[in-house]
Write a protein that holds these residues in place. Structure first.
Motif, PDB file in Angstrom:
ATOM      1  N   TYR A 129       9.027 -38.700   9.849  1.00 36.88           N
ATOM      2  CA  TYR A 129       9.496 -39.481   9.523  1.00 36.88           C
ATOM      3  C   TYR A 129       9.423 -40.882  10.480  1.00 36.88           C
ATOM      4  O   TYR A 129       8.705 -40.776  11.511  1.00 36.88           O
ATOM      5  CB  TYR A 129      10.573 -38.591  11.061  1.00 36.88           C
ATOM      6  CG  TYR A 129      12.383 -39.341  11.392  1.00 36.88           C
ATOM      7  CD1 TYR A 129      12.802 -39.303  10.664  1.00 36.88           C
ATOM      8  CD2 TYR A 129      11.821 -40.053  12.908  1.00 36.88           C
ATOM      9  CE1 TYR A 129      13.776 -40.126  11.341  1.00 36.88           C
ATOM     10  CE2 TYR A 129      13.114 -40.315  13.401  1.00 36.88           C
ATOM     11  CZ  TYR A 129      14.664 -40.877  12.416  1.00 36.88           C
ATOM     12  OH  TYR A 129      14.883 -41.878  13.117  1.00 36.88           O
ATOM     13  N   TYR A 132      19.860 -44.263  12.752  1.00 43.67           N
ATOM     14  CA  TYR A 132      19.017 -44.992  11.891  1.00 43.67           C
ATOM     15  C   TYR A 132      16.922 -44.728  11.402  1.00 43.67           C
ATOM     16  O   TYR A 132      16.415 -44.762  12.245  1.00 43.67           O
ATOM     17  CB  TYR A 132      19.201 -46.111  10.938  1.00 43.67           C
ATOM     18  CG  TYR A 132      20.399 -46.051  10.219  1.00 43.67           C
ATOM     19  CD1 TYR A 132      20.741 -46.737   9.325  1.00 43.67           C
ATOM     20  CD2 TYR A 132      21.650 -46.698  11.069  1.00 43.67           C
ATOM     21  CE1 TYR A 132      21.761 -46.839   7.944  1.00 43.67           C
ATOM     22  CE2 TYR A 132      22.569 -47.191  10.146  1.00 43.67           C
ATOM     23  CZ  TYR A 132      22.908 -46.989   9.183  1.00 43.67           C
ATOM     24  OH  TYR A 132      23.870 -47.010   8.717  1.00 43.67           O
ATOM     25  N   TYR A 151      14.207 -40.331   2.144  1.00 50.14           N
ATOM     26  CA  TYR A 151      15.259 -40.554   2.643  1.00 50.14           C
ATOM     27  C   TYR A 151      15.323 -41.502   3.363  1.00 50.14           C
ATOM     28  O   TYR A 151      14.786 -41.707   3.800  1.00 50.14           O
ATOM     29  CB  TYR A 151      15.939 -39.548   3.417  1.00 50.14           C
ATOM     30  CG  TYR A 151      17.067 -39.501   3.814  1.00 50.14           C
ATOM     31  CD1 TYR A 151      18.595 -39.221   2.836  1.00 50.14           C
ATOM     32  CD2 TYR A 151      17.182 -39.373   5.271  1.00 50.14           C
ATOM     33  CE1 TYR A 151      19.196 -39.076   3.905  1.00 50.14           C
ATOM     34  CE2 TYR A 151      19.201 -39.588   5.941  1.00 50.14           C
ATOM     35  CZ  TYR A 151      20.200 -39.428   5.279  1.00 50.14           C
ATOM     36  OH  TYR A 151      21.523 -39.895   5.894  1.00 50.14           O
ATOM     37  N   TYR A 152      16.553 -42.435   2.859  1.00 49.85           N
ATOM     38  CA  TYR A 152      16.859 -43.695   4.180  1.00 49.85           C
ATOM     39  C   TYR A 152      18.572 -43.216   4.697  1.00 49.85           C
ATOM     40  O   TYR A 152      19.036 -43.143   3.366  1.00 49.85           O
ATOM     41  CB  TYR A 152      16.641 -44.841   3.619  1.00 49.85           C
ATOM     42  CG  TYR A 152      16.724 -45.808   4.512  1.00 49.85           C
ATOM     43  CD1 TYR A 152      16.173 -45.812   5.511  1.00 49.85           C
ATOM     44  CD2 TYR A 152      17.999 -47.153   4.493  1.00 49.85           C
ATOM     45  CE1 TYR A 152      16.463 -47.039   6.734  1.00 49.85           C
ATOM     46  CE2 TYR A 152      17.879 -47.869   5.549  1.00 49.85           C
ATOM     47  CZ  TYR A 152      17.185 -47.535   6.377  1.00 49.85           C
ATOM     48  OH  TYR A 152      17.540 -49.249   7.061  1.00 49.85           O
ATOM     49  N   GLN A 180      21.295 -42.487   8.356  1.00 47.33           N
ATOM     50  CA  GLN A 180      21.493 -41.950   9.064  1.00 47.33           C
ATOM     51  C   GLN A 180      21.479 -40.560   9.956  1.00 47.33           C
ATOM     52  O   GLN A 180      20.774 -39.787   8.952  1.00 47.33           O
ATOM     53  CB  GLN A 180      23.364 -41.905   9.571  1.00 47.33           C
ATOM     54  CG  GLN A 180      23.690 -43.458   9.453  1.00 47.33           C
ATOM     55  CD  GLN A 180      24.909 -43.442   9.889  1.00 47.33           C
ATOM     56  OE1 GLN A 180      25.858 -43.026   8.572  1.00 47.33           O
ATOM     57  NE2 GLN A 180      25.770 -43.755  10.888  1.00 47.33           N
ATOM     58  N   PHE A 181      20.748 -40.327  10.850  1.00 53.01           N
ATOM     59  CA  PHE A 181      19.861 -38.454  11.524  1.00 53.01           C
ATOM     60  C   PHE A 181      21.447 -38.678  12.853  1.00 53.01           C
ATOM     61  O   PHE A 181      21.787 -39.513  13.311  1.00 53.01           O
ATOM     62  CB  PHE A 181      19.225 -39.038  11.721  1.00 53.01           C
ATOM     63  CG  PHE A 181      18.178 -38.721  10.966  1.00 53.01           C
ATOM     64  CD1 PHE A 181      17.624 -37.757   9.958  1.00 53.01           C
ATOM     65  CD2 PHE A 181      17.850 -40.382   9.997  1.00 53.01           C
ATOM     66  CE1 PHE A 181      16.432 -37.773   9.004  1.00 53.01           C
ATOM     67  CE2 PHE A 181      16.882 -39.654   8.638  1.00 53.01           C
ATOM     68  CZ  PHE A 181      16.267 -38.621   8.509  1.00 53.01           C
ATOM     69  N   ARG A 230      20.198 -35.007   9.239  1.00 49.43           N
ATOM     70  CA  ARG A 230      20.804 -36.248   8.503  1.00 49.43           C
ATOM     71  C   ARG A 230      21.858 -35.832   8.493  1.00 49.43           C
ATOM     72  O   ARG A 230      22.569 -35.028   7.850  1.00 49.43           O
ATOM     73  CB  ARG A 230      20.165 -35.913   6.838  1.00 49.43           C
ATOM     74  CG  ARG A 230      18.839 -36.189   5.954  1.00 49.43           C
ATOM     75  CD  ARG A 230      17.916 -36.055   5.087  1.00 49.43           C
ATOM     76  NE  ARG A 230      18.357 -34.606   4.985  1.00 49.43           N
ATOM     77  CZ  ARG A 230      17.020 -33.871   4.260  1.00 49.43           C
ATOM     78  NH1 ARG A 230      16.933 -34.510   2.714  1.00 49.43           N
ATOM     79  NH2 ARG A 230      17.209 -32.664   4.236  1.00 49.43           N
ATOM     80  N   SER A 231      22.240 -36.465   8.819  1.00 49.64           N
ATOM     81  CA  SER A 231      24.478 -36.732   9.018  1.00 49.64           C
ATOM     82  C   SER A 231      24.596 -38.546   8.505  1.00 49.64           C
ATOM     83  O   SER A 231      24.209 -39.307   9.845  1.00 49.64           O
ATOM     84  CB  SER A 231      24.480 -36.312  10.232  1.00 49.64           C
ATOM     85  OG  SER A 231      25.851 -36.091  10.677  1.00 49.64           O
ATOM     86  N   GLY A 253      23.567 -41.715   3.824  1.00 47.07           N
ATOM     87  CA  GLY A 253      22.372 -41.889   3.229  1.00 47.07           C
ATOM     88  C   GLY A 253      22.378 -41.869   1.391  1.00 47.07           C
ATOM     89  O   GLY A 253      22.867 -41.595   0.906  1.00 47.07           O
ATOM     90  N   TRP A 256      26.327 -37.358   4.400  1.00 45.49           N
ATOM     91  CA  TRP A 256      26.089 -36.799   4.752  1.00 45.49           C
ATOM     92  C   TRP A 256      26.384 -35.650   5.667  1.00 45.49           C
ATOM     93  O   TRP A 256      26.683 -36.596   6.966  1.00 45.49           O
ATOM     94  CB  TRP A 256      24.335 -36.760   4.741  1.00 45.49           C
ATOM     95  CG  TRP A 256      23.101 -36.621   3.534  1.00 45.49           C
ATOM     96  CD1 TRP A 256      23.778 -38.007   2.997  1.00 45.49           C
ATOM     97  CD2 TRP A 256      22.448 -36.817   3.223  1.00 45.49           C
ATOM     98  NE1 TRP A 256      22.670 -38.250   1.825  1.00 45.49           N
ATOM     99  CE2 TRP A 256      22.201 -37.517   1.978  1.00 45.49           C
ATOM    100  CE3 TRP A 256      22.086 -35.218   3.134  1.00 45.49           C
ATOM    101  CZ2 TRP A 256      20.857 -37.364   0.881  1.00 45.49           C
ATOM    102  CZ3 TRP A 256      20.642 -34.353   2.322  1.00 45.49           C
ATOM    103  CH2 TRP A 256      19.813 -35.444   0.839  1.00 45.49           C
ATOM    104  N   ASP A 311      22.213 -31.650   7.334  1.00 45.83           N
ATOM    105  CA  ASP A 311      20.992 -32.209   6.807  1.00 45.83           C
ATOM    106  C   ASP A 311      21.362 -32.003   5.192  1.00 45.83           C
ATOM    107  O   ASP A 311      19.926 -31.326   4.611  1.00 45.83           O
ATOM    108  CB  ASP A 311      20.295 -31.353   7.594  1.00 45.83           C
ATOM    109  CG  ASP A 311      18.770 -32.125   7.314  1.00 45.83           C
ATOM    110  OD1 ASP A 311      18.521 -32.902   7.883  1.00 45.83           O
ATOM    111  OD2 ASP A 311      17.338 -30.827   7.203  1.00 45.83           O
TER     112      ASP A 311
END
Length: 289
Positions: free
Chosen positions: A123, A136, A147-148, A150-151, A156-157, A160, A182, A185
């Motif tokens: 990451y 982000y 994956y690109y 929001q987290f 992952r949420s 994305g 998302w 995750d």
């Protein structure tokens, strides 16, 4: 000290002075006193005390040096991974997916993604105060999924994009992309999954590109789905069907013409049918049989 001046062989006096400095936390002076005490009295217990303290100091120093070396190695590793991941951010943000596909197919990126095994991931991005992924960022997961987006709390949420562009030579698929909502995750909410196939590896009646838009629950199709496909010859077809827990519902009792398959949707003129064998449908990497 006066007692030692009168009798340099006074072991008790040396120990008393050493204990005073030890209680004050002045370990260096304590060691100096014990060194001199051993020289003057030959008391082996003083020498043993010095050895034990110096051995413990060496152990603590070695642990600290190991910790610093580990942190430096970890920092260098994170910087090296960021150097691989950060150049992809601009391509994701500009939606230049053709350039992104080319990038992900480069040997160094294929090798980079192969380092990721199991639930691990690499990451680069924002963190919260507790060191969790937040905001982000970009990450690479097992099997070359990048994956690109929001987290939140390390998962992952939000919004994305997930992409894979490197497959075995035997595979007809060229790339896969999912863009949508998302949470926990996994794809949860509205989204679009797009698959591209190598035209020279499919039949004339197969789709060269396929987009499926609708609702996803934990990565599985769940609700009314719209599939739009373009065949190798350029013909475009569109189908609507419903799915629950990833399984498409039967829409017609007519024979599909293929053993073990049933019709889930037809074109308006019923000239073509979309079929399924009941297998799970959803986002690549989240379909478990």
């Amino acid at each position: 000290q006066n007692a030692i001046a009168v009798n340099p062989d006074n072991k008790t006096a040396y120990w008393s002075i050493a204990n005073i400095y030890e209680s004050r936390g002045d370990e260096d002076t304590m060691l100096d006193v014990l060194h001199k005490g051993f020289d003057d009295t030959g008391d082996e217990s003083m020498n043993a005390k010095v050895f034990a303290v110096e051995e413990e100091r060496a152990r603590i120093l070695a642990e600290e040096e190991a910790r610093i070396a580990e942190e430096e190695a970890k920092r260098a590793e994170e910087e090296a991974r960021a150097a691989m991941l950060d150049p992809l951010k601009e391509l994701f943000e500009s939606k230049d997916y053709d350039a992104l596909k080319d990038k992900l197919r480069e040997d160094d990126y294929v090798a980079f993604s192969e380092e990721v095994i199991g639930d691990n991931s690499y990451y680069s991005g924002d963190y919260d105060m507790d060191g969790r992924r937040e905001g982000y960022g970009i990450a690479v997961y097992e099997n070359g999924y990048y994956y690109y987006g929001q987290f939140h709390e390390d998962a992952r949420s939000g919004h994305g994009v997930l992409m894979r562009a490197s497959y075995p030579e035997s595979s007809s698929i060229g790339s896969f992309l999912f863009e949508g909502d998302w949470s926990d995750d996994k794809p949860n909410g509205n989204g679009t999954a797009k698959s591209n196939y190598f035209k020279d590896r499919i039949s004339a009646t197969d789709f060269a590109t396929k987009e499926i838009t609708g609702n996803y629950t934990d990565g599985l199709e769940d609700g009314t789905m719209t599939l739009t496909g373009v065949k190798r010859n350029g013909e475009k077809r569109s189908f609507k069907y419903t799915a629950a827990n990833g399984v498409a519902a039967k829409s017609s009792n007519e024979s599909s013409g293929v053993k073990g398959q049933y019709i889930i949707a037809q074109t308006d003129d019923k000239s073509e049918s979309l079929t399924s064998d009941g297998s799970k449908r959803g986002v690549e990497g989240f379909i478990e049989e």
